[in-house]
Motif scaffolding. Structure first.
Motif, short mmCIF file in Angstrom:
data_model
loop_
_atom_site.label_atom_id
_atom_site.label_comp_id
_atom_site.label_asym_id
_atom_site.label_seq_id
_atom_site.Cartn_x
_atom_site.Cartn_y
_atom_site.Cartn_z
N GLN A 1 1.81 -1.05 -11.72
CA GLN A 1 2.57 -2.16 -11.80
C GLN A 1 3.90 -1.58 -11.57
N LYS A 2 3.96 0.04 -12.74
CA LYS A 2 5.92 -0.02 -12.65
C LYS A 2 6.18 0.54 -11.58
N GLN A 3 5.14 1.49 -10.82
CA GLN A 3 5.31 2.19 -9.46
C GLN A 3 5.87 0.97 -8.59
N LEU A 4 5.75 -0.76 -8.48
CA LEU A 4 6.21 -1.62 -8.30
C LEU A 4 7.94 -1.67 -8.65
N LEU A 5 7.68 -1.71 -9.58
CA LEU A 5 9.52 -1.57 -10.71
C LEU A 5 9.87 -0.61 -9.87
N ARG A 6 10.10 0.01 -10.14
CA ARG A 6 10.69 1.26 -9.90
C ARG A 6 11.62 1.76 -8.29
N SER A 7 10.81 0.65 -7.70
CA SER A 7 11.07 1.04 -5.75
C SER A 7 11.74 -0.29 -6.06
N ILE B 1 12.02 -0.80 -2.68
CA ILE B 1 10.85 -0.90 -1.04
C ILE B 1 10.64 -2.60 -1.10
N GLU B 2 10.79 -2.66 0.73
CA GLU B 2 10.61 -4.09 0.48
C GLU B 2 9.12 -4.52 1.20
N ASP B 3 9.08 -5.61 0.46
CA ASP B 3 7.17 -6.49 0.87
C ASP B 3 6.75 -5.85 2.22
N HIS B 4 7.05 -5.62 3.20
CA HIS B 4 6.14 -5.35 4.49
C HIS B 4 5.91 -3.84 4.37
N THR B 5 6.63 -3.34 3.68
CA THR B 5 6.24 -1.38 3.21
C THR B 5 4.01 -1.39 3.24
N LYS B 6 4.33 -0.41 3.93
CA LYS B 6 2.60 0.00 3.47
C LYS B 6 2.57 0.36 2.17
N VAL B 7 1.31 -0.18 1.13
CA VAL B 7 1.14 0.37 0.41
C VAL B 7 1.02 1.90 0.64
N ASP B 8 0.98 2.61 1.07
CA ASP B 8 0.56 4.01 0.83
C ASP B 8 2.22 4.88 0.52
N THR C 1 -16.59 1.42 -15.17
CA THR C 1 -16.88 0.26 -13.94
C THR C 1 -16.54 0.59 -13.12
N THR C 2 -17.82 -0.53 -12.02
CA THR C 2 -17.20 -0.40 -11.11
C THR C 2 -17.12 -1.48 -10.55
N ASP C 3 -16.47 -2.16 -11.07
CA ASP C 3 -15.54 -3.53 -11.25
C ASP C 3 -14.01 -3.29 -10.83
N TYR C 4 -13.42 -2.99 -10.04
CA TYR C 4 -12.20 -2.71 -9.61
C TYR C 4 -11.22 -3.25 -8.75
N ILE C 5 -10.60 -3.54 -8.56
CA ILE C 5 -9.98 -3.79 -6.97
C ILE C 5 -9.32 -3.05 -6.58
N GLU C 6 -9.75 -2.76 -5.23
CA GLU C 6 -9.68 -2.07 -4.33
C GLU C 6 -8.42 -2.74 -2.78
N LEU C 7 -7.91 -1.67 -2.64
CA LEU C 7 -6.54 -1.79 -1.36
C LEU C 7 -6.24 -0.71 -0.05
N GLU C 8 -6.16 -1.53 0.74
CA GLU C 8 -6.43 -0.38 1.95
C GLU C 8 -4.62 0.16 1.85
N ALA C 9 -4.53 1.06 2.64
CA ALA C 9 -3.68 1.41 1.84
C ALA C 9 -2.36 1.38 3.81
N GLU C 10 -3.16 0.85 4.44
CA GLU C 10 -2.16 -0.01 5.55
C GLU C 10 -1.99 -0.87 4.83
N SER C 11 -1.89 -1.91 3.87
CA SER C 11 -1.98 -3.08 3.31
C SER C 11 -0.46 -2.96 2.98
N ASN C 12 0.09 -4.38 2.77
CA ASN C 12 1.53 -3.98 2.34
C ASN C 12 2.27 -4.45 1.14
#
Length: 380
Positions: free
Chosen positions: A49-55, A57-64, A8-19
């Motif tokens: 989502q699994k990566q978020l659960l394992r971390s 890291i605070e919410d203000h940390t960069k996604v990258d 699919t071409t329908d996906y969610i994209e997020l910039e690496a610098e986002s928190n």
């Protein structure tokens, strides 16, 4: 079937610098299987989502900081190769490229929906995972999170004091419960509230009753139920007692089955191949083949080797957990072990696997002897 037919071409994209907080909100509101991370429009990786659960890291940390590499799929790749790539990459979603440019995404559900009508020939018994990790009702949410992290899994069947199945807790359950409850507090109270949440019993978080399946059910019926209810897996129970945990079957198990080959050599599938250091797929295959050759009656149909990295390190080398599972004409045989680096972890797991194979051989030899003895007694 080319993957372009189902991607699919329908996906969610997020910039690496986002928190990270923004990523958490996306998972909470839209529940995607994964997020494609880009930097200035160029593909960087995926976030699950699994990566978020394992971390921690605070919410203000960069996604990258949490972005994970995923197999790059071409539009012309076939379904079997992509299914194998998802399993071996340890991910549920992967980017699809055309002429070097990001074109879309492919995920577990899209593949399973496309091949659903072909899954009637398989039963749950042929692909499920035995000897699963469980957790008690009165264990804490913190203990559940640690167990999910430790074993690199996404679901835990919950059992009562008698060992009977009462529910299931998943990474999605944990994230949803924690997010919902923490948002009820003010920012100043969140630290204390988080500690209190971790002390709550699993019973307060689990889904009950647990969604189950039986060994004899067709994989098609099981997958249909998973897709319809947005389950990532089902608890497998015996035909005669749905209170007992016999194993689990997940969407990943189904993808693994789709990628089985008809090669003359043993089919070996490796999850998290990026953790291999001095090992190669061929050396792993040869090592496992040596064990199976010691017992000719046991024909290995498929071998699955899974590596999982812990945070602990020794002189820069991470502690690795390795699990080896063989599907044979005599059932499943497994072995697991840990070591610093993939080679050491595989060696420990291989030794345990060999002991378990020889134990199966010994049990069957005893049964053969008992049968011969009974026949001789019958002749007297």
């Amino acid at each position: 079937m080319d993957i372009a037919d189902i991607a699919t071409t329908d996906y969610i994209e997020l910039e690496a610098e986002s928190n990270v907080g923004k990523a958490r909100s996306i998972f909470e509101e839209k529940n995607p299987k994964g997020i494609i991370v880009t930097r200035a429009g160029d593909y960087e990786g995926v976030l699950t989502q699994k990566q978020l659960l394992r971390s921690h890291i605070e919410d203000h940390t960069k996604v990258d900081t949490l972005t994970k590499s995923a197999p790059r799929v071409e539009r012309t790749d076939n379904v079997r190769d992509v299914a194998r790539a998802l399993v071996e990459g340890g991910t549920k979603v992967a980017p699809v490229f055309e002429s070097g440019n990001l074109w879309g995404v492919i995920g577990q559900d899209l593949i399973l929906e496309a091949v659903l009508e072909n899954l009637d020939t398989l039963t749950v018994e042929q692909i499920y995972t035995e000897n699963v990790v469980t957790i008690a009702e009165d264990a804490t949410l913190g203990q559940a999170i640690n167990r999910l992290r430790e074993h690199g899994i996404s679901r835990l069947p919950v059992v009562d004091d008698d060992g009977f199945l009462t529910g299931v807790v998943t990474t999605h359950d944990v994230v949803e419960f924690a997010t919902r409850n923490v948002e009820k507090t003010t920012r100043g109270d969140r630290s204390g509230e988080g500690d209190r949440l971790l002390d709550l019993p699993v019973y307060d978080v689990m889904s009950s009753p647990a969604a189950t399946t039986s060994l004899g059910e067709s994989v098609r019926d099981a997958v249909e139920r998973m897709l319809d209810s947005d389950y990532s897996g089902l608890v497998v129970t015996p035909e005669d007692d749905d209170r007992v945990v016999g194993g689990v079957v997940t969407k990943t198990d189904v993808l693994r089955a789709l990628s089985y080959t008809e090669e003359d050599v043993m089919d070996v599938q490796i999850t998290n191949v990026n953790l291999l250091d001095t090992l190669t797929r061929e050396s792993i295959r040869e090592s496992i083949a040596e064990i199976s050759d010691k017992y000719q009656k046991m024909q290995v149909r498929h071998a699955h080797v899974r590596f999982h990295e812990h945070k602990e390190k020794l002189r820069g080398t991470p502690l690795i957990q390795c699990k080896i599972r063989l599907r044979t004409n005599r059932g499943q045989v497994a072995g697991s072990g840990e070591g610093y680096g993939a080679e050491q972890a595989f060696s420990v797991a291989r030794d345990k696997l060999e002991r378990n194979v020889l134990e199966v051989k010994g049990v069957e030899s005893d049964r053969e002897y008992e049968g011969q003895l009974l026949r001789k007694l019958g002749e007297l």
